[in-house]
Write a protein that holds these residues in place. Structure first.
Motif, PDB file in Angstrom:
ATOM      1  N   ALA A 123       0.788  -1.342   0.072  1.00  0.00           N
ATOM      2  CA  ALA A 123      -0.036   0.076  -0.057  1.00  0.00           C
ATOM      3  C   ALA A 123       0.728   1.238  -0.045  1.00  0.00           C
ATOM      4  CB  ALA A 123      -0.902  -0.039   1.295  1.00  0.00           C
ATOM      5  N   PHE A 124       1.931   1.154   0.819  1.00  0.00           N
ATOM      6  CA  PHE A 124       2.955   2.521   0.696  1.00  0.00           C
ATOM      7  C   PHE A 124       3.490   2.644  -0.456  1.00  0.00           C
ATOM      8  CE2 PHE A 124       6.947   4.297   2.221  1.00  0.00           C
ATOM      9  CZ  PHE A 124       6.379   5.550   2.583  1.00  0.00           C
ATOM     10  N   ALA A 125       3.985   1.599  -1.120  1.00  0.00           N
ATOM     11  CA  ALA A 125       4.464   1.586  -2.399  1.00  0.00           C
ATOM     12  C   ALA A 125       3.532   2.089  -3.511  1.00  0.00           C
ATOM     13  CB  ALA A 125       5.146   0.030  -2.827  1.00  0.00           C
ATOM     14  N   ALA A 126       2.298   1.591  -3.412  1.00  0.00           N
ATOM     15  CA  ALA A 126       1.296   2.300  -4.369  1.00  0.00           C
ATOM     16  C   ALA A 126       1.302   3.568  -4.017  1.00  0.00           C
ATOM     17  CB  ALA A 126      -0.005   1.473  -4.122  1.00  0.00           C
ATOM     18  N   ALA A 127       0.945   4.064  -3.058  1.00  0.00           N
ATOM     19  CA  ALA A 127       0.766   5.505  -2.580  1.00  0.00           C
ATOM     20  C   ALA A 127       1.883   6.400  -3.301  1.00  0.00           C
ATOM     21  CB  ALA A 127       0.602   5.648  -1.137  1.00  0.00           C
ATOM     22  N   VAL A 128       3.084   5.863  -2.527  1.00  0.00           N
ATOM     23  CA  VAL A 128       4.297   6.560  -3.211  1.00  0.00           C
ATOM     24  C   VAL A 128       4.554   6.831  -4.808  1.00  0.00           C
ATOM     25  CG1 VAL A 128       6.748   6.810  -3.275  1.00  0.00           C
ATOM     26  CG2 VAL A 128       5.680   6.256  -0.938  1.00  0.00           C
ATOM     27  N   GLY A 129       4.275   5.685  -5.338  1.00  0.00           N
ATOM     28  CA  GLY A 129       4.528   5.711  -6.894  1.00  0.00           C
ATOM     29  C   GLY A 129       3.441   6.592  -7.655  1.00  0.00           C
ATOM     30  N   THR A 130       2.035   6.355  -6.825  1.00  0.00           N
ATOM     31  CA  THR A 130       1.068   7.408  -7.532  1.00  0.00           C
ATOM     32  C   THR A 130       1.489   8.606  -7.277  1.00  0.00           C
ATOM     33  OG1 THR A 130      -0.353   5.583  -7.067  1.00  0.00           O
ATOM     34  CG2 THR A 130      -1.352   7.738  -7.416  1.00  0.00           C
ATOM     35  N   LEU A 131       1.872   9.076  -6.222  1.00  0.00           N
ATOM     36  CA  LEU A 131       2.136  10.489  -5.655  1.00  0.00           C
ATOM     37  C   LEU A 131       3.427  11.094  -6.472  1.00  0.00           C
ATOM     38  CD1 LEU A 131       1.409  10.460  -2.010  1.00  0.00           C
ATOM     39  CD2 LEU A 131       0.061  11.549  -3.885  1.00  0.00           C
ATOM     40  N   THR A 132       4.280   9.999  -6.892  1.00  0.00           N
ATOM     41  CA  THR A 132       5.455  10.497  -7.691  1.00  0.00           C
ATOM     42  C   THR A 132       4.832  10.834  -9.221  1.00  0.00           C
ATOM     43  OG1 THR A 132       7.102   8.953  -6.515  1.00  0.00           O
ATOM     44  CG2 THR A 132       7.390   9.504  -8.930  1.00  0.00           C
ATOM     45  N   ASN A 133       4.144  10.316  -9.748  1.00  0.00           N
ATOM     46  CA  ASN A 133       3.480  10.291 -10.878  1.00  0.00           C
ATOM     47  C   ASN A 133       2.787  11.869 -10.997  1.00  0.00           C
ATOM     48  OD1 ASN A 133       2.577   9.856 -13.750  1.00  0.00           O
ATOM     49  ND2 ASN A 133       0.481   9.557 -13.140  1.00  0.00           N
ATOM     50  N   THR A 134       1.874  12.015 -10.047  1.00  0.00           N
ATOM     51  CA  THR A 134       0.943  13.133 -10.049  1.00  0.00           C
ATOM     52  C   THR A 134       1.562  14.546  -9.770  1.00  0.00           C
ATOM     53  OG1 THR A 134      -0.801  12.082  -9.098  1.00  0.00           O
ATOM     54  CG2 THR A 134      -0.856  14.187  -8.639  1.00  0.00           C
ATOM     55  N   ILE A 135       2.733  14.222  -8.633  1.00  0.00           N
ATOM     56  CA  ILE A 135       3.340  15.610  -8.226  1.00  0.00           C
ATOM     57  C   ILE A 135       4.625  15.681  -9.179  1.00  0.00           C
ATOM     58  CG2 ILE A 135       5.147  16.478  -6.582  1.00  0.00           C
ATOM     59  CD1 ILE A 135       3.517  14.613  -4.406  1.00  0.00           C
ATOM     60  N   LEU A 136       5.264  14.940  -9.901  1.00  0.00           N
ATOM     61  CA  LEU A 136       6.407  15.198 -10.621  1.00  0.00           C
ATOM     62  C   LEU A 136       5.367  15.869 -11.944  1.00  0.00           C
ATOM     63  CD1 LEU A 136       9.036  12.621 -10.430  1.00  0.00           C
ATOM     64  CD2 LEU A 136       8.989  14.963  -9.533  1.00  0.00           C
ATOM     65  N   VAL A 137       4.642  15.001 -12.730  1.00  0.00           N
ATOM     66  CA  VAL A 137       3.758  15.592 -13.970  1.00  0.00           C
ATOM     67  C   VAL A 137       3.301  17.042 -13.713  1.00  0.00           C
ATOM     68  CG1 VAL A 137       1.963  15.046 -15.519  1.00  0.00           C
ATOM     69  CG2 VAL A 137       3.378  13.251 -14.799  1.00  0.00           C
ATOM     70  N   LEU A 138       2.693  17.144 -12.531  1.00  0.00           N
ATOM     71  CA  LEU A 138       2.038  18.612 -12.624  1.00  0.00           C
ATOM     72  C   LEU A 138       3.077  19.651 -12.060  1.00  0.00           C
ATOM     73  CD1 LEU A 138      -1.304  17.613 -10.753  1.00  0.00           C
ATOM     74  CD2 LEU A 138      -1.183  18.178 -13.022  1.00  0.00           C
ATOM     75  N   GLY A 139       3.950  19.197 -11.341  1.00  0.00           N
ATOM     76  CA  GLY A 139       5.108  20.199 -10.951  1.00  0.00           C
ATOM     77  C   GLY A 139       5.821  20.618 -12.079  1.00  0.00           C
ATOM     78  N   LEU A 140       6.220  19.599 -13.020  1.00  0.00           N
ATOM     79  CA  LEU A 140       6.887  19.902 -14.272  1.00  0.00           C
ATOM     80  C   LEU A 140       6.232  20.701 -15.158  1.00  0.00           C
ATOM     81  CD1 LEU A 140       9.126  16.584 -14.668  1.00  0.00           C
ATOM     82  CD2 LEU A 140       9.887  18.887 -14.202  1.00  0.00           C
ATOM     83  N   ILE A 141       4.978  20.503 -15.194  1.00  0.00           N
ATOM     84  CA  ILE A 141       4.030  21.419 -16.293  1.00  0.00           C
ATOM     85  C   ILE A 141       4.043  22.668 -15.550  1.00  0.00           C
ATOM     86  CG2 ILE A 141       1.307  21.987 -16.622  1.00  0.00           C
ATOM     87  CD1 ILE A 141       1.064  18.918 -16.865  1.00  0.00           C
ATOM     88  N   TYR A 142       4.070  23.112 -14.240  1.00  0.00           N
ATOM     89  CA  TYR A 142       4.020  24.390 -13.559  1.00  0.00           C
ATOM     90  C   TYR A 142       5.227  24.959 -13.910  1.00  0.00           C
ATOM     91  CZ  TYR A 142       3.957  27.662  -9.831  1.00  0.00           C
ATOM     92  OH  TYR A 142       3.901  28.940  -9.022  1.00  0.00           O
ATOM     93  N   LEU A 143       6.529  24.270 -13.747  1.00  0.00           N
ATOM     94  CA  LEU A 143       7.800  24.955 -14.091  1.00  0.00           C
ATOM     95  C   LEU A 143       8.078  25.088 -15.347  1.00  0.00           C
ATOM     96  CD1 LEU A 143       9.791  22.796 -11.222  1.00  0.00           C
ATOM     97  CD2 LEU A 143       9.190  25.224 -11.148  1.00  0.00           C
ATOM     98  N   ILE A 144       7.530  24.461 -16.379  1.00  0.00           N
ATOM     99  CA  ILE A 144       8.113  24.644 -17.671  1.00  0.00           C
ATOM    100  C   ILE A 144       6.985  25.308 -18.659  1.00  0.00           C
ATOM    101  CG2 ILE A 144       8.666  23.299 -19.875  1.00  0.00           C
ATOM    102  CD1 ILE A 144       9.643  21.001 -17.885  1.00  0.00           C
ATOM    103  N   TYR A 145       5.784  24.969 -18.241  1.00  0.00           N
ATOM    104  CA  TYR A 145       4.462  25.248 -19.259  1.00  0.00           C
ATOM    105  C   TYR A 145       3.397  26.249 -18.546  1.00  0.00           C
ATOM    106  CZ  TYR A 145       6.578  22.148 -22.636  1.00  0.00           C
ATOM    107  OH  TYR A 145       7.139  21.557 -23.481  1.00  0.00           O
ATOM    108  N   LEU A 146       3.951  26.797 -17.325  1.00  0.00           N
ATOM    109  CA  LEU A 146       2.755  27.399 -16.699  1.00  0.00           C
ATOM    110  C   LEU A 146       2.115  28.614 -17.632  1.00  0.00           C
ATOM    111  CD1 LEU A 146       0.861  28.053 -14.194  1.00  0.00           C
ATOM    112  CD2 LEU A 146       2.549  29.606 -13.273  1.00  0.00           C
ATOM    113  N   GLU A 147       2.857  29.528 -18.147  1.00  0.00           N
ATOM    114  CA  GLU A 147       2.408  30.613 -19.013  1.00  0.00           C
ATOM    115  C   GLU A 147       1.638  30.052 -20.383  1.00  0.00           C
ATOM    116  OE1 GLU A 147       5.173  33.917 -19.957  1.00  0.00           O
ATOM    117  OE2 GLU A 147       5.666  33.763 -17.968  1.00  0.00           O
TER     118      GLU A 147
END
Length: 195
Positions: A123-147
């Motif tokens: 369960a912990f691995a599933a949660a961490v893997g899922t959050l890795t995907n969500t946080i990194l994808v959205l975080g990189l969109i924010y950093l690279i393509y916000l405008e």
């Protein structure tokens, strides 16, 4: 003893077959639309779950390679089925890198919890893997393509920022719950079959 050590370090037939099978599942989930579960008002994705499962059952290399296929398939979908925001997933930093890291973070999250509390570890691995995907994808969109993201949506920067955070919350929480609900029984089942 030396033979066992040598064979345990090899990337064997089982690992190759696992990567192939899990990558095929990712493609089927994406092409058929089954990789998205409607949880109003959002759709939670389960396309990252084969990456997490591969990492837990076969290690970080299998997880990372399966994640690579997930990322490449995301780029393929963005190129062949374009939407106004497809440009985000034509960038391998957004489409591929987080997906490779799902396999790595899932494996090490699984290994982080000591003992034989397997369900909790999965369960912990599933949660961490899922959050890795969500946080990194959205975080990189924010950093690279916000405008550019704001321009495509026809909103100002503040509204685009709020949209990215909102997506993270509204998609992230259901995806973590769905991930745990699927990964734990699947890994338990696979491990029973393999014994």
């Amino acid at each position: 003893m030396q033979t066992q050590t040598m064979s345990s370090q090899k990337f064997g037939v089982r690992q190759i077959a696992t990567v192939g099978m899990l990558s095929a599942i990712i493609i089927v989930l994406g092409v058929t639309g089954l990789g998205f579960i409607p949880i109003p008002p959002v759709k939670a994705t389960i396309m990252h779950l084969p990456v997490i499962i591969g990492a837990i059952i076969e290690g970080p290399v299998v997880g990372a390679i399966t994640g690579l296929f997930f990322g490449l398939f995301s780029m393929f979908q963005a190129a062949t089925n374009p939407t106004p925001t497809s440009f985000l997933f034509l960038n391998p930093i957004i489409a591929v890198l987080p997906r490779i890291l799902i396999g790595i973070t899932s494996y090490y999250a699984y290994k982080l919890i000591p003992g034989k509390l397997n369900s909790i570890k999965y369960a912990f691995a599933a949660a961490v893997g899922t959050l890795t995907n969500t946080i990194l994808v959205l975080g990189l969109i924010y950093l690279i393509y916000l405008e550019r993201f704001a321009k495509v949506l026809g909103v100002d920067i503040a509204k685009a920022r709020a949209t990215i955070v909102g997506i993270g919350i509204t998609n992230g929480i259901p995806e973590v719950l769905v991930s745990i609900a699927i990964v734990v029984p699947v890994v338990i089942g696979v491990n029973k079959i393999r014994k």
